[in-house]
Design a protein around this motif. Structure first.
Motif, PDB file in Angstrom:
ATOM      1  N   LYS A  56      -7.737  29.349  11.273  1.00 48.33           N
ATOM      2  CA  LYS A  56      -7.189  28.933  12.455  1.00 48.33           C
ATOM      3  C   LYS A  56      -7.273  27.500  12.809  1.00 48.33           C
ATOM      4  CE  LYS A  56      -6.615  33.486  14.640  1.00 48.33           C
ATOM      5  NZ  LYS A  56      -5.723  34.087  13.430  1.00 48.33           N
TER       6      LYS A  56
ATOM      7  N   GLU B  90     -11.899  34.072   9.403  1.00 44.93           N
ATOM      8  CA  GLU B  90     -10.541  34.157  10.318  1.00 44.93           C
ATOM      9  C   GLU B  90     -10.593  32.918  11.201  1.00 44.93           C
ATOM     10  OE1 GLU B  90      -6.733  35.212  11.276  1.00 44.93           O
ATOM     11  OE2 GLU B  90      -8.047  36.292   9.666  1.00 44.93           O
ATOM     12  N   LYS B  91     -11.750  32.798  11.666  1.00 42.06           N
ATOM     13  CA  LYS B  91     -11.822  31.789  12.749  1.00 42.06           C
ATOM     14  C   LYS B  91     -11.452  30.248  12.181  1.00 42.06           C
ATOM     15  CE  LYS B  91     -15.091  33.880  15.981  1.00 42.06           C
ATOM     16  NZ  LYS B  91     -16.337  33.859  16.300  1.00 42.06           N
TER      17      LYS B  91
END
Length: 153
Positions: A91, A87-88
């Motif tokens: 982004k 997820e990091k």
């Protein structure tokens, strides 16, 4: 990955096929081609979008501009891939997709950026801030056939 309950039939598949040909085609024209009502096309399209099965976007040729870069980055993590790190990474500016894979890498990350400097920032600065990354290996796209990407600033 959670199990999805969406079941597609031939009408859904035909709607998808028409949208793949032209994502801007009106529901009315698609309905006429398929012999269904435009309400059917609209409702089914919305249902597929709501269920994260379908997304309609504009794509660009990432190799169109001479200075832009597109690459696949193989990443090995300190620990096996987890959704938090994925997820990091997703982004970070320029990331097209993050994929948990089998094989010699834990993750494959597709990156599309405007310049060599932007790629250096991704690889050196941005990934360093995420933590948990043991090593990377970059595969620059030199040329491609039928490769499209999302343009992001």
């Amino acid at each position: 990955m959670k199990e999805r309950q969406l079941v597609l039939d031939d009408v859904d598949r035909n709607i998808i096929e028409e949208l793949q040909r032209n994502g801007r085609e009106s529901y009315k024209n698609i309905a006429r081609k398929l012999g269904v009502s435009d309400g059917t096309v609209r409702l089914r399209t919305e249902r597929m979008i709501k269920n994260d099965y379908l997304r309609i976007t504009a794509s660009v040729n990432p190799l169109y501009f001479e200075n832009s870069l597109i690459a696949m980055v193989g990443i090995n993590l300190d620990e096996r891939a987890n959704s938090d790190i994925m997820e990091k990474i997703s982004k970070v500016n320029g990331v097209q997709s993050v994929i948990n894979v089998s094989g010699r890498f834990d993750l494959l990350v597709e990156v599309f950026v405007a310049s060599r400097n932007d790629f250096r920032q991704f690889l050196v600065d941005d990934l360093s801030c995420i933590g948990g990354i043991k090593s990377t290996e970059t595969f620059m796209f030199l040329d491609a056939i039928n490769k499209w990407a999302e343009h992001r600033d």
